[in-house]
Design a protein around this motif. Structure first.
Motif, PDB file in Angstrom:
ATOM      1  N   ALA A 377       0.834  -1.206   0.000  1.00 23.22           N
ATOM      2  CA  ALA A 377       0.000   0.000   0.000  1.00 23.22           C
ATOM      3  C   ALA A 377       0.874   1.264   0.000  1.00 23.22           C
ATOM      4  CB  ALA A 377      -0.926  -0.002   1.210  1.00 23.22           C
ATOM      5  N   ARG A 378       1.958   1.234   0.774  1.00 23.33           N
ATOM      6  CA  ARG A 378       2.868   2.391   0.787  1.00 23.33           C
ATOM      7  C   ARG A 378       3.486   2.601  -0.592  1.00 23.33           C
ATOM      8  NH1 ARG A 378       5.440   4.751   4.860  1.00 23.33           N
ATOM      9  NH2 ARG A 378       5.627   6.296   3.197  1.00 23.33           N
ATOM     10  N   LYS A 382       0.177   5.117  -0.266  1.00 26.92           N
ATOM     11  CA  LYS A 382      -0.415   5.348   1.051  1.00 26.92           C
ATOM     12  C   LYS A 382       0.540   6.162   1.914  1.00 26.92           C
ATOM     13  CE  LYS A 382      -2.065   2.896   5.188  1.00 26.92           C
ATOM     14  NZ  LYS A 382      -2.240   1.567   5.826  1.00 26.92           N
TER      15      LYS A 382
END
Length: 685
Positions: A377-378, A382
């Motif tokens: 996700a990062r 994110k």
């Protein structure tokens, strides 16, 4: 009157050509002495005038300037080159650092009214404070206070701490003059005086404020602070600091990016020869499968039990640990890779007794999936769950010293909290005073990559070119001369490592290192681990000599080169005069390196070896710690040589080395003294 120009321990009267027994009295550089008698050609007897009891004893003649009243100023260009390098390491303004030193001392190392030392005018109290801070990584003995290179290092760290604390306390970016005042009186006092304009800045000084030597402020800085408010003191400082900034501007502008020590990498971001590089600003953090394994293990060791307080506390706690590691990788004061950040001493409690993350239990599927999901996700954009946080702690179990030093601050300014505070099982996340922010960085995992600012907020997707995922991205040069082939093949490997942006553990780069090792008959790769020098530690075997051996072998070195996993072996083979060898060993003070040549220097215990010392040491032990790089370019107009080497900051990287006017290598130096080059290997083609 005479002056010590090098620190010495007093000895008894010499016998013949040998020094007498030690008297156990250490005399520092800059001490005023009187010469009592001489034993030519090597020894003199002195009386130390500015030590209690004025002790007498014998030292070598070269330790004393018998005709000087005080030490001459340090050469400004030399001081600036070292100061700018240290400023880069701690993310502070190099011009401010050198201008402040000029304002304080005119680059003179002695003659301060308050007994300070060196061109930066540091006191013993300030020196001890910054040397004791384990977060800065500075370990210098008390006697190094009067060594100007050591002073430059400590001053850069001190500037980072004080500037960040002042910014935090004042709630805005301070001026240069205010930062200089904070170095004198402490950031808390200056911030308080700014908020209370009628207050005298010296009335607000705290004895424990960032190592401020509160007792000596009046004596040391009377021209600026006597009876002054912060505004008044800053105004006085600004006039003098501006004059010093004008004087030193040319020194800073004339510098190449390093001090010639061979430690600075050159990131030629405008070189488009490489394909597959991720374009973005700042540190590239490319998360390999091994990195993911390490992140999951250490996160589990810290907060794997937080699930008992709810799934949100477990997921948040795991994500916060991972984001802390990312922030540290992107910060100048921490190691530059995920696994080295995790293995850093005294940082993650479960690793402390083990020495390395690889000895932690493997994270179970539930924990691993949470960490993997957060990492992906990062990389997809994110935001960091802890913004720019670098530290976390449980205040209920942390030591009193840690709490007083930084823990209370983090708790009071926490950006996130996970666990259960009522049960005293909780992590507060934030940044200790003076910790600063990470640099900009790009997170990459698989096919996803995203650019982040220092606050951990996403800025834009990072763009990737064509994949370099196979070894065919390098190839072998078909140039006519072996010098050209050496250079082209080295550049190809540098491009394969995306101009130094990929690390030894990245995929596929770790496998390419395996190819280097094969050239010397070993089966290691970039992820191999072997026992380290300290019990219980595991390290990646150094592969810089294997890299050079590989480059020479594929460039057509044939049987004219002794391929080896240690640089000393092939270098000393040429020193001994290998018949028909590809290289000749030249003394670096007499020969100017050319493209295709190899430059060779000692490391660790051999870092002060010159040509003769290295030869003798090798005769005795058949080894010494060393490193070599391949010269790919020489620019006499700029006075630099560009080299490429392997295992430089865990990658294939360029360095920029300073040259003398005749093209020979400038000697390197550290806080103790000169670091000679051992040899230049001249490629005879």
């Amino acid at each position: 009157m005479a002056v010590m120009i090098d620190s010495r321990t007093l000895a008894g009267k010499p016998v013949g050509n040998l020094a007498g027994p030690s008297l156990g009295i250490f005399v520092k550089t800059g001490a005023k002495v009187e010469v009592l008698s001489e034993l030519p050609p090597d020894f003199i007897e002195i009386k130390v005038l500015d030590m209690a009891g004025q002790p007498t004893g014998w030292v070598t003649d070269d330790a004393v300037d018998k005709n000087a009243g005080e030490l001459p100023p340090v050469d400004g260009a030399t001081l600036a080159s070292v100061a700018v390098t240290h400023a880069d390491a701690f993310g502070v303004n190099g011009h401010f650092l050198i201008a402040y030193a000029h304002m304080r001392s005119g680059f003179k190392p002695s003659g301060f009214p308050g007994g300070e030392q060196g061109p930066f005018g540091l006191s013993a109290v300030e020196w001890a404070y910054y040397g004791a801070r384990d977060d800065l990584g500075i370990e210098l003995p008390a006697e190094a206070l009067n060594e100007w290179r050591s002073q430059s290092l400590v001053s850069a760290a001190r500037l980072m701490v004080v500037q960040n604390m002042l910014t935090e306390a004042a709630g805005r970016a301070p001026s240069w003059a205010e930062v200089a005042l904070a170095l004198m009186c402490g950031p808390a006092a200056v911030a308080a005086a700014i908020k209370a304009p009628a207050s005298k800045v010296t009335d607000l000084v705290a004895a424990d404020a960032a190592g401020v030597d509160a007792a000596s402020i009046a004596a040391r800085f009377s021209e600026f602070v006597d009876g002054q408010t912060a505004a008044g003191a800053a105004e006085k400082i600004a006039v003098k600091l501006q004059a010093s900034a004008d004087v030193t501007r040319a020194l800073v502008q004339a510098l190449v990016p390093d001090d010639g020590s061979g430690s600075s990498t050159v990131n030629d971001s405008n070189d488009q020869a490489s394909t597959g590089a991720v374009t973005g600003t700042g540190k590239l953090i490319d998360i390999s499968d091994t990195d993911l394994d390490a992140l999951a293990r250490v996160a589990k060791s810290e907060v794997g039990h937080f699930g008992q307080y709810g799934q949100d506390q477990l997921e948040g706690g795991l994500a916060a640990v991972v984001d802390t590691i990312f922030n540290r990788v992107a910060h100048v004061a921490f190691p530059g890779s995920i696994q080295r950040v995790i293995d850093q001493k005294k940082q993650f409690s479960a690793i402390n007794p083990l020495g390395t993350w690889s000895k932690l239990p493997v994270a179970g599927p539930a924990i691993f999936d949470i960490v993997r999901g957060h990492v992906e996700a990062r990389a997809g954009g994110k935001a960091s769950i802890i913004k720019s946080g670098l530290n976390f702690l449980n205040p209920f179990i942390s030591s009193a010293s840690a709490m007083n030093d930084w823990g209370k601050f983090v708790v009071a300014h926490a950006v996130a909290k996970f666990g259960n505070e009522a049960r005293h099982d909780v992590h507060f996340h934030g940044t200790r005073p003076g910790g600063g922010q990470p640099g900009e960085y790009v997170l990459k995992r698989g096919g996803q990559s995203f650019q982040f600012g220092p606050d951990g907020q996403p800025e834009a997707p990072a763009v990737a070119g064509a994949s370099t995922g196979t070894f065919t991205a390098t190839g072998t040069s078909q140039a006519a001369t072996i010098q050209a082939r050496l250079i082209e093949n080295a550049l190809a490997e540098w491009n394969f490592f995306e101009q130094g942006n990929r690390q030894e553990t990245d995929d596929p780069q770790f496998r390419r290192i395996g190819t280097y090792w094969q050239s010397v008959g070993q089966d290691f790769d970039g992820r191999s681990l072997i026992p380290g020098s300290k019990p219980g530690t595991m390290v990646n075997p150094p592969w810089s000599a294997a890299f050079i051996s590989y480059i020479v072998r594929i460039s057509g070195g044939g049987d004219r080169f002794q391929y080896a996993q240690a640089h000393a072996i092939y270098v000393q083979d040429f020193v001994a005069g290998r018949p028909g060898g590809l290289y000749e060993a030249m003394r670096p003070e007499h020969y100017a390196p050319q493209p295709g040549d190899l430059v060779h220097a000692g490391r660790e215990g051999a870092k002060r070896f010159d040509f003769d010392a290295a030869r003798e040491a090798f005769k005795a032990d058949k080894r010494y710690a060393s490193h070599s790089d391949l010269v790919i370019e020489v620019d006499l107009n700029k006075g630099v040589a560009i080299t490429i080497g392997g295992n430089v900051s865990e990658t294939v990287a360029k360095k920029r080395l300073k040259l003398n006017g005749d093209g020979t290598l400038k000697t390197r130096s550290d806080s103790v003294g000169v670091l000679p080059w051992i040899a230049v290997l001249r490629c005879v083609g």
